[in-house]
Write a protein that holds these residues in place. Structure first.
Motif, short mmCIF file in Angstrom:
data_model
loop_
_atom_site.label_atom_id
_atom_site.label_comp_id
_atom_site.label_asym_id
_atom_site.label_seq_id
_atom_site.Cartn_x
_atom_site.Cartn_y
_atom_site.Cartn_z
N ALA A 46 0.85 -1.20 0.00
CA ALA A 46 0.00 0.00 0.00
C ALA A 46 0.88 1.24 0.00
CB ALA A 46 -0.90 -0.01 1.23
N LEU A 69 -0.86 4.35 -0.32
CA LEU A 69 -1.80 5.06 0.56
C LEU A 69 -2.50 3.96 1.37
CD1 LEU A 69 -3.09 7.94 1.03
CD2 LEU A 69 -4.91 7.18 -0.48
N LYS A 70 -2.40 4.04 2.68
CA LYS A 70 -2.78 2.90 3.52
C LYS A 70 -4.26 2.84 3.84
CE LYS A 70 1.68 2.15 4.21
NZ LYS A 70 2.37 1.03 3.55
N SER A 116 -7.66 3.72 -0.47
CA SER A 116 -6.26 3.27 -0.42
C SER A 116 -5.78 3.00 -1.85
CB SER A 116 -6.11 2.02 0.46
OG SER A 116 -6.93 0.99 0.00
N SER A 157 -2.17 -11.69 4.03
CA SER A 157 -3.62 -11.85 3.93
C SER A 157 -4.11 -11.32 2.59
CB SER A 157 -4.34 -11.19 5.10
OG SER A 157 -4.11 -9.80 5.11
N SER A 181 -10.17 -10.12 3.42
CA SER A 181 -9.18 -9.17 3.95
C SER A 181 -9.19 -7.97 3.01
CB SER A 181 -7.80 -9.82 3.97
OG SER A 181 -6.87 -8.93 4.54
N GLY A 182 -9.37 -6.79 3.56
CA GLY A 182 -9.56 -5.60 2.73
C GLY A 182 -8.50 -5.46 1.65
N SER A 183 -7.24 -5.58 2.06
CA SER A 183 -6.15 -5.35 1.11
C SER A 183 -6.14 -6.38 -0.03
CB SER A 183 -4.81 -5.36 1.85
OG SER A 183 -4.72 -6.49 2.68
N ARG A 229 -7.26 -5.41 -3.63
CA ARG A 229 -6.35 -4.69 -4.53
C ARG A 229 -5.40 -5.64 -5.26
NH1 ARG A 229 -5.02 -1.13 0.33
NH2 ARG A 229 -3.31 -2.61 0.26
N SER A 244 -6.30 -7.02 11.40
CA SER A 244 -7.77 -7.00 11.54
C SER A 244 -8.15 -6.54 12.94
CB SER A 244 -8.36 -8.39 11.29
OG SER A 244 -8.17 -8.73 9.95
N HIS A 257 -7.32 -2.55 13.49
CA HIS A 257 -7.99 -1.49 12.72
C HIS A 257 -8.91 -0.62 13.59
CE1 HIS A 257 -7.18 -1.89 8.39
NE2 HIS A 257 -7.09 -3.19 8.56
N MET A 264 0.41 6.54 9.54
CA MET A 264 -0.38 5.37 9.94
C MET A 264 0.16 4.79 11.24
SD MET A 264 -1.12 1.76 8.02
CE MET A 264 0.56 1.15 8.16
N ASP A 281 4.07 -1.58 6.35
CA ASP A 281 2.69 -1.99 6.64
C ASP A 281 2.55 -2.33 8.13
OD1 ASP A 281 1.47 -1.42 4.30
OD2 ASP A 281 1.56 -3.42 3.47
C1 DP6 Z 1 -1.35 -1.82 6.97
O1 DP6 Z 1 -6.22 -5.90 4.79
O2 DP6 Z 1 -4.84 -6.88 6.67
O3 DP6 Z 1 -1.47 -3.43 5.22
O4 DP6 Z 1 -9.33 -6.18 6.17
O5 DP6 Z 1 -8.90 -6.63 8.55
O6 DP6 Z 1 -7.89 -8.14 6.81
P1 DP6 Z 1 -8.36 -6.73 7.18
O7 DP6 Z 1 -7.07 -5.81 7.17
P2 DP6 Z 1 -5.81 -5.84 6.22
O8 DP6 Z 1 -5.19 -4.39 6.53
C2 DP6 Z 1 -4.11 -3.96 5.78
C3 DP6 Z 1 -3.47 -2.84 6.44
C4 DP6 Z 1 -2.19 -2.37 5.83
C5 DP6 Z 1 -2.42 -1.25 4.83
C6 DP6 Z 1 -2.92 -1.65 3.48
O9 DP6 Z 1 -2.62 -2.73 2.97
O10 DP6 Z 1 -3.61 -0.79 2.88
#
Ligand code: DP6
Length: 333
Positions: free
Chosen positions: A13, A15-16, A32, A102, A144-146, A149, A197, A200, A246, A287
């Motif tokens: 990332a 932008l995080k 992000s 993840s 997992s959000g990331s 992408r 997770s 956050h 961050m 990260d």
């Molecule tokens: C710092 O995608 O691991 O890498 O959605 O809860 O699984 P969950 O979180 P995750 O968070 C990633 C955070 C990071 C920044 C980023 O990848 O944007």
């Protein structure tokens, strides 16, 4: 028996994504933006199971099984597919230590499961089954959000949108746009003490968080401008501010989470000094872990690795660069 083999890359990332506006719907608190990697990836094999439960093997992960099984359950719920699956997964890099395992793991699992259920052999086939790449990305981000992408190569934007159902994921630039490298400096491959997770939500209690959210749109615009101009100094400065901000939010949240180790601080202090004194063209981002991603142009990477090893001879470096995104293969036995 058909087995689908999916290779999905991790992403770093720029932008995080940090903080969630809605946990159940995986709605991030801000946009992000990331660069997809090439070598750091998860390779996942999936086939339909004859048993009436999923059989999941995740190499080297302690928490991985449970998360993968939970995500498969969620995918069945969201898509209506019923079959249980046999899943085998491994990473080309150490997992659960802040190298976005993840992201690649959930992306690979989502694509592989959909292929096994639909018998799709490519992204075009998935599209025929009404799973466009963006639809797959949205399913992946539920794990997992990331991970959302990691569905594209190059530079990828996850837009928050005005409500959870209006989130968007898309490629902004293909990998050919700019051959950037990510030298992943593995300062520690120990499992992190707090999963991202879990952490956050602590961001909302940080007094710095509202200021951070306010600056995201402008920072994204500036990052895109720097990429357009291939201006690494501007991009690098933004990357460092973003990562430090961050981590400041993480450390000032409730509970306070500290991912940076003494060695991380030592490393970034050295890198900045080396840049200031000798003009080393390298910038960092970090990260949710102690490991440092050094971003540089590909024609500078050999020299930068030499410099890092001359100062820190015990650090493993995963040499990575901008990649093309996930791939699907089929084998029959
Ligand atoms: C710092 O995608 O691991 O890498 O959605 O809860 O699984 P969950 O979180 P995750 O968070 C990633 C955070 C990071 C920044 C980023 O990848 O944007």
């Amino acid at each position: 028996m058909k087995t689908y083999i999916v290779e999905a890359p991790s992403n770093i990332a720029f932008l995080k994504y940090w903080g969630k506006a809605n946990v159940d719907q995986q709605w991030p608190s801000g946009d992000s933006f990331s660069m997809t990697l090439n070598n750091a990836k998860t390779i996942t094999r999936a086939q339909k199971s004859k048993a009436n439960k999923d059989l999941v093997t995740i190499e080297g992960l302690t928490e991985g099984h449970r998360r993968a099984e939970k995500h498969l359950e969620k995918l069945r719920h969201l898509t209506g597919f019923k079959d249980h699956l046999v899943i085998e997964s491994k990473n080309t890099f150490p997992a659960e230590c802040g190298i976005a395992s993840s992201a690649s793991g959930m992306a690979a699992l989502t694509i592989a499961a959909l292929c096994a259920w639909t018998e799709a052999e490519s992204f075009e086939d998935l599209q025929q089954h009404n799973f466009s790449r963006e639809a797959v990305a949205h399913l992946a981000r539920m794990g997992s959000g990331s991970a959302g992408r990691s569905l594209w190569g190059g530079f990828v934007h996850w837009q928050k949108g005005t409500e959870p159902s209006r989130q968007k994921l898309c490629q902004v630039y293909p990998p050919e746009k700019w051959q950037l490298c990510d030298l992943i400096c593995v300062l520690s491959n120990k499992t992190k003490s707090v999963s991202s997770s879990g952490a956050h939500q602590a961001a909302w209690q940080s007094p710095l968080f509202p200021a951070r959210l306010a600056v995201i749109p402008e920072r994204l615009a500036m990052m895109r401008q720097a990429i357009e101009k291939k201006d690494l100094e501007s991009l690098g400065t933004l990357l460092e501010t973003e990562a430090l901000e961050m981590h400041a939010v993480m450390m000032t949240g409730q509970p306070s989470v500290q991912y940076l180790s003494e060695k991380s601080i030592q490393f970034i202090t050295w890198l900045r000094e080396k840049r200031r004194q000798d003009g080393l063209p390298a910038w960092f981002t970090i990260d949710a872990g102690p490991n440092i991603h050094v971003i540089c142009q590909s024609n500078q990477s050999v020299k930068i690795i030499e410099e890092i090893h001359a100062r820190f001879n015990d650090i493993d470096i995963i040499e990575d660069y901008i990649g093309n995104g996930p791939q699907i293969k089929l084998t029959c036995d």
